[in-house]
Design a protein around this motif. Structure first.
Motif, PDB file in Angstrom:
ATOM      1  N   UNK A 118       0.813  -1.217   0.000  1.00 44.31           N
ATOM      2  CA  UNK A 118       0.000   0.000   0.000  1.00 44.31           C
ATOM      3  C   UNK A 118       0.847   1.267   0.000  1.00 44.31           C
ATOM      4  N   UNK A 173       5.116   8.579  -5.537  1.00 47.90           N
ATOM      5  CA  UNK A 173       3.718   8.720  -5.108  1.00 47.90           C
ATOM      6  C   UNK A 173       3.298  10.185  -4.998  1.00 47.90           C
ATOM      7  N   UNK A 174       4.245  11.034  -4.672  1.00 43.10           N
ATOM      8  CA  UNK A 174       3.885  12.436  -4.422  1.00 43.10           C
ATOM      9  C   UNK A 174       4.129  13.341  -5.619  1.00 43.10           C
ATOM     10  N   UNK A 175       4.566  12.774  -6.738  1.00 34.35           N
ATOM     11  CA  UNK A 175       4.832  13.607  -7.917  1.00 34.35           C
ATOM     12  C   UNK A 175       3.551  13.798  -8.709  1.00 34.35           C
ATOM     13  N   UNK A 225      -4.216  11.786 -12.441  1.00 38.96           N
ATOM     14  CA  UNK A 225      -4.301  11.198 -11.108  1.00 38.96           C
ATOM     15  C   UNK A 225      -3.046  11.342 -10.273  1.00 38.96           C
ATOM     16  N   UNK A 226      -1.954  11.867 -10.852  1.00 36.30           N
ATOM     17  CA  UNK A 226      -0.745  12.085 -10.062  1.00 36.30           C
ATOM     18  C   UNK A 226       0.127  10.845  -9.939  1.00 36.30           C
ATOM     19  N   UNK A 264       0.845   8.494  -7.626  1.00 40.20           N
ATOM     20  CA  UNK A 264       0.475   7.136  -7.198  1.00 40.20           C
ATOM     21  C   UNK A 264      -0.224   6.408  -8.334  1.00 40.20           C
ATOM     22  N   UNK A 265      -0.992   7.166  -9.130  1.00 39.04           N
ATOM     23  CA  UNK A 265      -1.634   6.551 -10.290  1.00 39.04           C
ATOM     24  C   UNK A 265      -0.570   6.118 -11.289  1.00 39.04           C
ATOM     25  N   UNK A 278       0.903   2.976  -9.910  1.00 39.96           N
ATOM     26  CA  UNK A 278      -0.028   1.862 -10.089  1.00 39.96           C
ATOM     27  C   UNK A 278      -0.006   1.356 -11.533  1.00 39.96           C
ATOM     28  N   UNK A 281       1.253  -2.311 -12.685  1.00 39.03           N
ATOM     29  CA  UNK A 281       0.341  -3.116 -13.481  1.00 39.03           C
ATOM     30  C   UNK A 281       1.043  -3.617 -14.734  1.00 39.03           C
ATOM     31  N   UNK A 283       1.931  15.423   9.819  1.00 38.65           N
ATOM     32  CA  UNK A 283       2.640  14.256  10.338  1.00 38.65           C
ATOM     33  C   UNK A 283       4.137  14.352  10.021  1.00 38.65           C
ATOM     34  N   UNK A 333       6.199  12.265   8.772  1.00 40.84           N
ATOM     35  CA  UNK A 333       6.541  11.708   7.462  1.00 40.84           C
ATOM     36  C   UNK A 333       5.344  11.761   6.516  1.00 40.84           C
ATOM     37  N   UNK A 334       5.662  11.828   5.227  1.00 39.59           N
ATOM     38  CA  UNK A 334       4.691  11.515   4.177  1.00 39.59           C
ATOM     39  C   UNK A 334       3.527  12.502   4.082  1.00 39.59           C
ATOM     40  N   UNK A 335       3.721  13.736   4.507  1.00 42.22           N
ATOM     41  CA  UNK A 335       2.660  14.741   4.332  1.00 42.22           C
ATOM     42  C   UNK A 335       2.476  15.156   2.882  1.00 42.22           C
ATOM     43  N   UNK A 336       3.470  14.842   2.038  1.00 42.48           N
ATOM     44  CA  UNK A 336       3.350  15.108   0.605  1.00 42.48           C
ATOM     45  C   UNK A 336       3.188  16.574   0.281  1.00 42.48           C
ATOM     46  N   UNK A 353      -4.535  16.583  -7.344  1.00 43.46           N
ATOM     47  CA  UNK A 353      -4.087  15.612  -8.342  1.00 43.46           C
ATOM     48  C   UNK A 353      -5.266  14.929  -9.034  1.00 43.46           C
ATOM     49  N   UNK A 380     -10.175  13.574 -12.971  1.00 39.28           N
ATOM     50  CA  UNK A 380     -11.084  12.423 -12.986  1.00 39.28           C
ATOM     51  C   UNK A 380     -12.540  12.841 -13.185  1.00 39.28           C
ATOM     52  N   UNK A 425      -5.877   6.534  -6.809  1.00 37.92           N
ATOM     53  CA  UNK A 425      -4.801   7.488  -7.060  1.00 37.92           C
ATOM     54  C   UNK A 425      -4.291   8.165  -5.792  1.00 37.92           C
ATOM     55  N   UNK A 428      -3.835  10.923   7.186  1.00 39.38           N
ATOM     56  CA  UNK A 428      -4.871  11.798   6.625  1.00 39.38           C
ATOM     57  C   UNK A 428      -6.177  11.052   6.346  1.00 39.38           C
TER      58      UNK A 428
END
Lengths: 482, 365
Positions: free
Chosen positions: A58, A65-67, A147-148, A150-151, A154, A158, A267, A269-272, B22, B26, B60, B69
């Motif tokens: 996940x 993921x954050x780009x 979708x950024x 993470x898309x 994904x 895939x 947070x 970490x990972x606040x993006x 982002x 959609x 996404x 979050x």
């Protein structure tokens, strides 16, 4: 060895009569953009591929993921970007942000190869979309994928899985076993057990080390304790360390990091992207003593936002506060957290934990220095600077006098580090002795410092990762299957 | 989730979305959310129905649980839509049917079948349920025309009035008192509704079985056009009967039978396909109460389609009387429960699309 890596699909590809028994042709260390581009390319070139992603499924994809966009040179409008963005212009932009400090052949190679990326990415299933709200200034130079990041990740997973790339999640790379200048095995940990995977070639594309605060502390001292890490907590640089341990040559400034102002309530970490604070040019920024410390209106925000992380890092306890009023509220992209809000500057100070008289005095001093009747225009350098104030605010200076008053608590947020390994144009990792590793390749953030030695060019990190991921994938597959 | 909690929760989640953006490729929901600095309950009612549940934004999003979050827009929006259906159900006392959709559907269909069968038995005798009837007016020898059409019209008019009252209330709320219905906005919205453009996920499709696909939009289209064809079949039959004085059953190659059979087949495939796709989909972005509404409504549509096709196939046999009772009973169940079932989704969605079209062109805020 036990577990899924004994799967027969790997053994069938072992070249007959080869001296070294091999379980897989190519091992990819990492699971973000560069790693996936390398995996897909190597698999398409006929190699069997195992991809070791440190994160659980996940959280796969590292900081990709954050780009949201990738910088590409092009001579005519295409599916990804408008107008034209000649290679020379991109190179000039790179020289500008790095102050000329770049490996020119590698930079030129990246830029030349970027021209084919829009099509290649679309072939992998990536979809292009219009630039997002607030990013129109990038529509010519950068392509935005639907979708950024993470898309994107994904889509690549895939594609890689369909091609038959074997993906191992929760797999932490520990070391690279060497025979001369040749990597023989990748040692990694998964499910509490150590595995030693014999392979033909290795691509390391595992990002930087920004999530290892102890490592940051080596170069930043206790300041590092105040850093927020905007991306994945899994980028602790273990694969980078493994390459150094194997004798790889360092590239990039170890203190180099991209660092912006983020919401202190985020947070760790990972606040993006959603914790970034763009309020600074719209008001003033003060430190924990409620004193201003830098020109908030020095230049257009897109050119200046990346210096504010380090400016805040230099302040007491690495804290700062952006203060603005009702006149500019809603004029910038909001952060995930609402600003503190109060009816007076003194009440705002209480909410932010600042000394009320000190903040009131700073605001009053600033207001007194604002030139009255200057036509403040937020979109351009309007020359509406303060008079006689130290430090000055050179543009967009307007009185902070209209309730409600707002404030964001700020901390430095680290996006990525620049330290990596030196590579050549075939993405081969170079050794300290100057020769190159036969079968060790690097791509992405862990070698981007060769090209982007400092500064920031939106979307160019992904360009480097995609271009060198593909080069590394081809090189690794060719070496392993030769 | 309580309504107030849901509004506060969507306000929190959408403030993350508005900082990120982002997902705005959609669908229209994210752009509409960006126009709002704070989300109130009327905004929720609007945005939730603008959301078409394609779920691509869940796939996404890098901030879905277990991230701190905890963003899960499709699940929260689905919950908010269930709230919309209940809040605007008229008369309010019947909104409780939405809480037990499967039981409501089963009870309505069972009652419908019993009533129709009793009516047949009283009019034509019990034996009519298993006696073949041939030639023009065959159906009406089992159950007279007026006994079919009067209750059907009564239920339809009652349902339509209830839905219109609810939607008027809804439109007032989401427009904050400012009218937003213009011919241009309606035209845009109808185009978006008929093409199901927001089930395209900006080109990625709907996130169902681990990735985006066009399945949901395809099956949804079959259901939509199937229902429309069946309505057209009924209208064309009325024209044949009342203006051309031809009594049913009509030949296989007549307009009502071709439209009805085609629509029935499309509906049967579409409803079954949608049910299967939804069952196989990732459960994380779904809301259990909405799944219950979906299953009950799709099940009803499936029963109506299959019994209608069976009636067509066996209309010359001894089973015709019984099949007529079952099919008319199922149709009655569908119509009676319509204002308190998933049926209403398209009306709220259409109004939300009109509002959005109007908003995008600066019609109102």
């Amino acid at each position: 060895m036990g577990g899924p890596l004994d799967a027969p699909v790997l053994l069938t590809s072992r070249p007959p009569g080869r001296a070294r028994p091999r379980e897989v042709d190519v091992v990819i260390c990492g699971g973000g953009n560069a790693a996936l581009c390398a995996a897909i390319t190597a698999r398409r070139a006929g190699a069997s591929v195992v991809l070791l992603e440190r994160a659980p499924q996940y959280m796969r994809g590292g900081n990709t993921r954050h780009t949201r966009d990738i910088r590409i040179a092009h001579v005519a409008p295409n599916a990804a970007a408008t107008g034209a963005y000649p290679e020379d212009e991109l190179f000039a932009d790179l020289l500008r942000v790095t102050g000329g400090e770049t490996n020119e052949p590698l930079a030129r190679l990246t830029i030349r190869e970027s021209t084919g990326l829009a099509d290649w990415m679309a072939e992998q299933g990536v979809r292009w979309q219009k630039p997002l709200t607030g990013t129109l200034h990038l529509s010519r130079t950068n392509g935005f994928f639907l979708g950024g990041g993470k898309q994107l990740v994904n889509t690549y997973y895939d594609s890689a899985l369909r091609l038959g790339v074997q993906v191992e999640y929760d797999a932490t790379v520990r070391s690279l076993e060497l025979d001369g200048r040749c990597i023989t095995r990748v040692v990694f940990e998964t499910g509490g057990a150590e595995q030693r995977l014999a392979c033909g070639a290795v691509v390391v594309a595992a990002g930087g080390f920004e999530a290892d605060v102890d490592w940051l502390r080596e170069y930043w001292g206790d300041t590092a304790s105040g850093f927020m890490i905007r991306g994945t907590p899994y980028n602790t640089g273990l694969a980078l360390k493994a390459m150094y341990d194997a004798g790889a040559k360092r590239a990039g400034d170890p203190r180099g990091l991209h660092c912006v102002a983020v919401d202190a309530r985020a947070p760790r970490f990972d606040g993006g992207i959603v914790t970034r604070i763009d309020a600074i040019p719209f008001g003033i920024a003060v430190n924990a003593a409620a004193r201003r410390f830098y020109d908030e209106g020095e230049d257009l925000w897109p050119k200046r936002y990346a210096i504010w992380g380090k400016l805040i890092a230099e302040q007491d306890r690495q804290f700062a506060y952006a203060i603005f009023d009702a006149k500019t509220a809603g004029r910038f992209i909001p952060s995930a957290f609402r600003p503190e809000r109060a009816g007076s500057v003194a009440e705002l100070a209480v909410l932010l934990g600042l000394d009320p008289p000190a903040l009131v005095a700073t605001v009053a001093e600033f207001n007194a220095a604002v030139r009255p009747d200057c036509d403040v225009r937020l979109g351009a350098l309007d020359g509406c600077g303060t008079a006689g104030l130290i430090p000055p605010k050179s543009n967009w200076a307007q009185r902070i006098d209209t309730a409600p008053f707002y404030g964001y608590p700020l901390r430095p947020g680290v996006t990525f580090t620049y330290l990596g390994v030196e590579v050549d144009a075939q993405a081969h990792v170079l050794a300290q002795s100057g020769d190159r590793f036969e079968n060790l390749f690097a791509a992405g953030e862990c070698m981007a410092g060769n090209i982007l030695s400092r500064g920031y060019l939106a979307g160019f990190g992904l360009t480097i990762g995609t271009v060198f991921g593909r080069i590394a994938g081809v090189g690794a597959a060719q070496y392993a299957r030769a | 989730m309580l309504e107030l909690d849901l509004t506060a929760e969507l306000d929190r989640q959408l403030s993350v979305c508005n900082a990120c953006r982002y997902c705005e490729g959609f669908c229209a929901m994210f752009g509409a959310a960006q126009l709002r600095t704070a989300i109130g309950s009327n905004d929720v009612a609007y945005l939730a129905n603008l959301c078409h549940d394609c779920r691509m934004c869940f796939d996404a999003c890098m901030f879905t649980p277990p991230h701190a979050f905890a963003v899960n827009i499709p699940a929260a929006m689905s919950a908010a839509r269930v709230e919309t259906y209940a809040r605007y159900a008229k008369p309010a006392v019947l909104r409780r049917l939405l809480a037990t959709p499967r039981n409501a559907a089963l009870a309505a269909v069972a009652a419908g079948i019993v009533v129709v069968a009793l009516a047949i038995a009283l009019w034509a005798g019990v034996a009519a349920l298993w006696t073949p009837q041939l030639g023009a007016g065959a159906f009406y020898r089992v159950l007279p025309y007026l006994a079919m059409v009067v209750p059907a019209l009564a239920v339809t008019v009652f349902g339509a009035v209830c839905v219109v009252l609810g939607v008027r209330h809804y439109a007032r709320d989401i427009g904050a008192g400012i009218p937003f219905l213009t011919a241009a906005a309606l035209w845009t919205a109808l185009g978006e509704a008929v093409t199901l453009v927001y089930l395209k996920g900006g080109g990625a499709g709907c996130y169902d079985e681990g990735r985006g696909s066009g399945r949901r939009r395809f099956y949804h289209g079959l259901v939509f056009w199937g229902v429309l064809a069946d309505v057209a079949a009924t209208c064309s039959a009325a024209v044949l009967q009342d203006f051309l004085h031809q009594l049913p059953p009509y030949p296989l190659l007549s307009v009502p039978v071709v439209l009805g059979a085609g629509g029935g087949i499309a509906l049967a495939i579409g409803a079954a396909g949608l049910t299967l796709v939804k069952r196989r989909s990732d459960a994380r972005p779904a809301e259990p109460r909405m799944i219950a509404l979906d299953n009950a409504f799709l099940g009803l549509l499936e029963v109506v389609a299959l019994t209608g096709l069976a009636l067509l196939a066996f209309r010359t046999t001894a089973a015709m009387g019984s099949l007529l009772a079952v099919h008319l009973g199922a149709v009655a169940g569908l119509f009676v429960t319509a204002p308190y079932s998933k049926f209403v989704h398209f009306v709220y969605r259409l109004v939300a699309l009109v509002k959005n079209a109007s908003e995008r062109t600066g019609g109102s805020s």
